[in-house]
Write a protein that holds these residues in place. Structure first.
Motif, PDB file in Angstrom:
ATOM      1  N   ILE A  63       0.841  -1.203   0.000  1.00 14.61           N
ATOM      2  CA  ILE A  63       0.000   0.000   0.000  1.00 14.61           C
ATOM      3  C   ILE A  63       0.872   1.248   0.000  1.00 14.61           C
ATOM      4  CG2 ILE A  63      -1.751   1.309   1.246  1.00 14.61           C
ATOM      5  CD1 ILE A  63      -2.665  -1.344   2.499  1.00 14.61           C
ATOM      6  N   ALA A  64       1.900   1.261   0.823  1.00 13.86           N
ATOM      7  CA  ALA A  64       2.762   2.440   0.924  1.00 13.86           C
ATOM      8  C   ALA A  64       3.432   2.762  -0.401  1.00 13.86           C
ATOM      9  CB  ALA A  64       3.829   2.221   1.996  1.00 13.86           C
ATOM     10  N   ARG A  65       3.915   1.748  -1.089  1.00 11.36           N
ATOM     11  CA  ARG A  65       4.567   1.985  -2.372  1.00 11.36           C
ATOM     12  C   ARG A  65       3.574   2.533  -3.404  1.00 11.36           C
ATOM     13  NH1 ARG A  65       6.882  -2.253  -2.484  1.00 11.36           N
ATOM     14  NH2 ARG A  65       5.378  -3.519  -3.622  1.00 11.36           N
ATOM     15  N   ASP A  66       2.339   2.010  -3.365  1.00 14.76           N
ATOM     16  CA  ASP A  66       1.307   2.425  -4.303  1.00 14.76           C
ATOM     17  C   ASP A  66       0.914   3.884  -4.081  1.00 14.76           C
ATOM     18  OD1 ASP A  66      -0.748   2.528  -6.131  1.00 14.76           O
ATOM     19  OD2 ASP A  66      -2.123   1.272  -4.986  1.00 14.76           O
ATOM     20  N   VAL A  67       0.553   4.234  -2.854  1.00 16.18           N
ATOM     21  CA  VAL A  67       0.074   5.596  -2.597  1.00 16.18           C
ATOM     22  C   VAL A  67       1.217   6.604  -2.661  1.00 16.18           C
ATOM     23  CG1 VAL A  67      -1.931   4.836  -1.281  1.00 16.18           C
ATOM     24  CG2 VAL A  67       0.222   5.304  -0.087  1.00 16.18           C
ATOM     25  N   SER A  68       2.435   6.183  -2.333  1.00 14.19           N
ATOM     26  CA  SER A  68       3.582   7.090  -2.450  1.00 14.19           C
ATOM     27  C   SER A  68       3.857   7.412  -3.915  1.00 14.19           C
ATOM     28  CB  SER A  68       4.821   6.479  -1.794  1.00 14.19           C
ATOM     29  OG  SER A  68       4.648   6.336  -0.401  1.00 14.19           O
ATOM     30  N   ALA A 106       7.959   2.044   0.976  1.00 16.21           N
ATOM     31  CA  ALA A 106       8.155   3.218   0.132  1.00 16.21           C
ATOM     32  C   ALA A 106       9.628   3.617   0.035  1.00 16.21           C
ATOM     33  CB  ALA A 106       7.338   4.388   0.671  1.00 16.21           C
ATOM     34  N   TYR A 107      10.522   2.762   0.543  1.00 17.46           N
ATOM     35  CA  TYR A 107      11.958   3.069   0.509  1.00 17.46           C
ATOM     36  C   TYR A 107      12.441   3.251  -0.933  1.00 17.46           C
ATOM     37  CZ  TYR A 107      17.010   2.303   0.683  1.00 17.46           C
ATOM     38  OH  TYR A 107      18.371   2.419   0.530  1.00 17.46           O
ATOM     39  N   GLN A 108      13.261   4.268  -1.127  1.00 20.64           N
ATOM     40  CA  GLN A 108      13.904   4.492  -2.424  1.00 20.64           C
ATOM     41  C   GLN A 108      15.352   4.926  -2.213  1.00 20.64           C
ATOM     42  OE1 GLN A 108      10.777   7.422  -3.836  1.00 20.64           O
ATOM     43  NE2 GLN A 108      11.129   6.339  -5.762  1.00 20.64           N
ATOM     44  N   PHE A 109      16.217   4.472  -3.091  1.00 16.40           N
ATOM     45  CA  PHE A 109      17.586   4.975  -3.104  1.00 16.40           C
ATOM     46  C   PHE A 109      17.767   5.692  -4.440  1.00 16.40           C
ATOM     47  CE2 PHE A 109      22.178   4.792  -3.802  1.00 16.40           C
ATOM     48  CZ  PHE A 109      22.649   5.197  -2.565  1.00 16.40           C
ATOM     49  N   VAL A 110      17.602   7.003  -4.421  1.00 15.87           N
ATOM     50  CA  VAL A 110      17.581   7.785  -5.668  1.00 15.87           C
ATOM     51  C   VAL A 110      18.671   8.853  -5.669  1.00 15.87           C
ATOM     52  CG1 VAL A 110      15.131   7.354  -6.100  1.00 15.87           C
ATOM     53  CG2 VAL A 110      15.807   9.321  -4.698  1.00 15.87           C
ATOM     54  N   THR A 117      12.966  12.676  -7.067  1.00 12.41           N
ATOM     55  CA  THR A 117      13.031  13.042  -5.657  1.00 12.41           C
ATOM     56  C   THR A 117      12.246  12.017  -4.862  1.00 12.41           C
ATOM     57  OG1 THR A 117      13.158  15.394  -6.191  1.00 12.41           O
ATOM     58  CG2 THR A 117      12.524  14.822  -3.943  1.00 12.41           C
ATOM     59  N   ALA A 118      12.854  11.477  -3.834  1.00 18.21           N
ATOM     60  CA  ALA A 118      12.176  10.465  -3.023  1.00 18.21           C
ATOM     61  C   ALA A 118      10.936  11.063  -2.363  1.00 18.21           C
ATOM     62  CB  ALA A 118      13.128   9.912  -1.970  1.00 18.21           C
ATOM     63  N   PHE A 119       9.848  10.301  -2.385  1.00 17.30           N
ATOM     64  CA  PHE A 119       8.601  10.746  -1.761  1.00 17.30           C
ATOM     65  C   PHE A 119       7.983   9.576  -1.017  1.00 17.30           C
ATOM     66  CE2 PHE A 119       4.051  11.315  -1.463  1.00 17.30           C
ATOM     67  CZ  PHE A 119       3.913  12.638  -1.068  1.00 17.30           C
ATOM     68  N   GLN A 120       7.499   9.844   0.173  1.00 19.81           N
ATOM     69  CA  GLN A 120       6.827   8.803   0.949  1.00 19.81           C
ATOM     70  C   GLN A 120       5.580   9.368   1.596  1.00 19.81           C
ATOM     71  OE1 GLN A 120       9.153   6.064   3.307  1.00 19.81           O
ATOM     72  NE2 GLN A 120       7.705   6.161   4.995  1.00 19.81           N
ATOM     73  N   SER A 435       8.408  -5.670  -4.324  1.00 21.65           N
ATOM     74  CA  SER A 435       7.264  -6.451  -3.864  1.00 21.65           C
ATOM     75  C   SER A 435       7.198  -6.375  -2.346  1.00 21.65           C
ATOM     76  CB  SER A 435       7.385  -7.910  -4.301  1.00 21.65           C
ATOM     77  OG  SER A 435       6.301  -8.684  -3.833  1.00 21.65           O
ATOM     78  N   GLY A 436       5.979  -6.301  -1.813  1.00 17.01           N
ATOM     79  CA  GLY A 436       5.848  -6.213  -0.365  1.00 17.01           C
ATOM     80  C   GLY A 436       6.556  -4.980   0.159  1.00 17.01           C
ATOM     81  N   TYR A 437       7.402  -5.165   1.149  1.00 16.91           N
ATOM     82  CA  TYR A 437       8.130  -4.013   1.694  1.00 16.91           C
ATOM     83  C   TYR A 437       9.564  -3.951   1.190  1.00 16.91           C
ATOM     84  CZ  TYR A 437       9.513  -7.490   5.279  1.00 16.91           C
ATOM     85  OH  TYR A 437       9.969  -8.605   5.935  1.00 16.91           O
ATOM     86  N   TYR A 438       9.823  -4.648   0.089  1.00 18.67           N
ATOM     87  CA  TYR A 438      11.148  -4.604  -0.536  1.00 18.67           C
ATOM     88  C   TYR A 438      11.103  -3.805  -1.840  1.00 18.67           C
ATOM     89  CZ  TYR A 438      12.763  -8.175   2.707  1.00 18.67           C
ATOM     90  OH  TYR A 438      13.119  -8.852   3.845  1.00 18.67           O
ATOM     91  N   ALA A 439      12.099  -2.958  -2.026  1.00 15.52           N
ATOM     92  CA  ALA A 439      12.274  -2.249  -3.283  1.00 15.52           C
ATOM     93  C   ALA A 439      13.165  -3.085  -4.204  1.00 15.52           C
ATOM     94  CB  ALA A 439      12.911  -0.884  -3.037  1.00 15.52           C
ATOM     95  N   LYS A 440      13.262  -2.676  -5.439  1.00 12.24           N
ATOM     96  CA  LYS A 440      14.185  -3.323  -6.373  1.00 12.24           C
ATOM     97  C   LYS A 440      15.581  -2.763  -6.093  1.00 12.24           C
ATOM     98  CE  LYS A 440      15.228  -4.140 -11.239  1.00 12.24           C
ATOM     99  NZ  LYS A 440      14.926  -3.790 -12.658  1.00 12.24           N
ATOM    100  N   SER A 441      16.169  -3.269  -5.026  1.00 15.69           N
ATOM    101  CA  SER A 441      17.475  -2.776  -4.595  1.00 15.69           C
ATOM    102  C   SER A 441      17.923  -3.643  -3.424  1.00 15.69           C
ATOM    103  CB  SER A 441      17.388  -1.299  -4.167  1.00 15.69           C
ATOM    104  OG  SER A 441      16.554  -1.152  -3.033  1.00 15.69           O
ATOM    105  N   ALA A 442      18.845  -3.153  -2.633  1.00 13.30           N
ATOM    106  CA  ALA A 442      19.360  -3.909  -1.498  1.00 13.30           C
ATOM    107  C   ALA A 442      18.253  -4.206  -0.482  1.00 13.30           C
ATOM    108  CB  ALA A 442      20.484  -3.129  -0.820  1.00 13.30           C
TER     109      ALA A 442
END
Length: 459
Positions: A63-68, A106-110, A117-120, A435-442
């Motif tokens: 949900i957090a990733r979607d609404v962010s 909603a974690y991002q490494f940008v 710009t990272a937004f959460q 997916s879930g609470y993981y981003a495509k990253s570490a």
């Protein structure tokens, strides 16, 4: 797009009282969708029957990733709404898990994306008893996100000379003492594994000790994390189309750094030291060559059969150092072998060592989402580490069982007085998709596992 959404569940009264929304919820599969009731924007969530704390984290993360992504300013959920949806679980644990999953989802490494710009979306949990559990979730997420940031960072930015400075900044005001051993000190302490592996790098090796005494009367737990800030393989050069992920070969160091962050900010009543050998395994005219022999402080000699099996060479020094600290418990964690990923895949790490503690760690991982599976130390394989030139080789003569023989190698450096576990997390450095609470990253794997394990053995 609305600036605020309210999160409800498919069995909530507000859904049942509205015919259109009731039909919408009835047709919804497990997951979440947006719907408007009048001018109010709702996220309607349907929970599968097999609810668990990990499911809570996954739901929140999605949900957090979607609404962010939609740049929604605030999401509101009532404490009772959330805990009633997962009524089979502990209420406080549900609140903590939801907040943890939300923050991480909603974690991002940008840092290096010039146009992003990272937004959460801010999560607001309403309810008189929610705040303490919300804060716990935020601390857990912050610690794991710190581990992710370390792993994602570029190797020319985070290296053996700068890594200690990053740790000093992170632990300012936390009660964690940061001791940095430079190359001169490493030579005095005869940390010859670290010195040898780091020879080919332009960056001098280092060794960091993070000391936290929440309760100095508790048994000392040593957390050892492999800190290879980039791994070329050395003279035994790695092959591959893209070796960028080898900046994440310090995932063990990131895990113990995140664990200390979590323990300190939670004011945990534990006695812990994190030991982090930090090197870059690179190629130069001074690089260690296959066949060279390293003499360790305890007198054991190791033939370097393969320079790409460097992690165990530096962990050996750290395990000996844990003995000097007289740690009762030692847990080392490392992105050590590709063999563990072949055995277990990319959803759980392997844990070796004390069988009772391995079982305890599995239970802890099952609850907090950092999954592990107990692996055997096969005594018959130990002799495959024999060397014609030294006490042992850093690689086995076997063609298989690489994660087991690596653990057997490490065991030779474990103090006899200590209870020891080794976690091989090589399959969990990063995720290939969000997916879930993981981003495509570490992933930040291990921070929660080690912190919760330390708390467990300190009770």
């Amino acid at each position: 797009m609305s600036t605020e959404v309210k999160i409800i569940f498919a069995n909530d009264a507000i859904v049942s009282s509205n015919g259109a929304v009731k039909q919408f919820a009835a047709n919804q599969t497990a997951g979440h969708s947006s719907v408007f009731i009048g001018e109010t924007h709702y996220i309607v969530v349907k929970v599968c029957k097999e609810a668990s704390l990990e499911k809570v984290r996954v739901t929140a993360g999605n949900i957090a990733r979607d609404v962010s992504a939609q740049k929604v300013g605030t999401a509101v959920i009532e404490e009772a709404t959330l805990t009633n949806a997962f009524a089979n679980l502990n209420k406080g644990a549900v609140l903590t898990a939801f907040v943890e999953g939300w923050q991480l989802g909603a974690y991002q490494f940008v840092t290096y994306k010039s146009a992003v710009t990272a937004f959460q979306t801010t999560l607001q949990v309403t309810g008189d008893e929610a705040q303490a559990f919300v804060e716990a979730g935020e601390i857990r997420a912050e610690a794991m996100a710190f581990s992710r940031d370390l792993m994602n960072e570029l190797s020319n930015v985070l290296n053996p000379e700068t890594f200690p400075e990053v740790l000093k900044k992170n632990f300012e005001g936390t009660g964690v003492e940061v001791n940095v051993l430079d190359k001169d000190k490493l030579e005095q302490l005869e940390m010859n594994g670290v010195l040898t592996v780091g020879r080919g790098s332009m960056y001098k090796p280092s060794f960091v000790e993070l000391v936290y005494k929440g309760d100095a009367s508790k048994p000392l737990v040593a957390l050892v994390g492999k800190g290879v800030t980039f791994d070329t393989g050395g003279i035994s050069l790695k092959s591959g189309k893209d070796l960028s992920d080898m900046r994440m070969d310090m995932g063990g160091a990131a895990a113990v750094s995140g664990a200390l962050t979590l323990l300190a900010k939670s004011q945990a009543q534990v006695n812990v030291v994190a030991l982090i050998p930090i090197v870059e395994n690179n190629i130069d005219r001074t690089s260690v060559l296959p066949g060279e022999v390293i003499t360790y402080k305890n007198g054991l000699t190791v033939q370097v059969g393969n320079t790409d099996a460097e992690g165990r060479l530096i962990l050996a020094d750290a395990l000996l150092r844990a003995g000097e600290w007289k740690a009762e418990y030692i847990v080392d964690i490392a992105t050590l072998t590709g063999a563990i990923a072949n055995a277990l895949g990319t959803e759980l790490a392997g844990v070796f060592g004390d069988e009772e503690l391995s079982a305890d760690m599995k239970k802890i991982g099952d609850q907090n989402g950092d999954y592990v599976w107990p692996m055997p130390l096969v005594e018959a394989y130990d002799k495959t580490l024999d060397s014609d030139y030294a006490d042992m080789n850093n690689i086995s003569s076997l063609t298989g069982a690489g994660s087991i023989t690596a653990a057997l190698f490490l065991r030779r450096f474990v103090p006899k007085e200590s209870k020891w576990l080794h976690v091989d997390m090589a399959g969990l450095m990063s995720k290939s998709s969000a997916s879930g609470y993981y981003a495509k990253s570490a992933t930040g794997y291990g921070a929660r596992l080690l912190a919760d394990f330390t708390t467990h053995v300190s009770k």
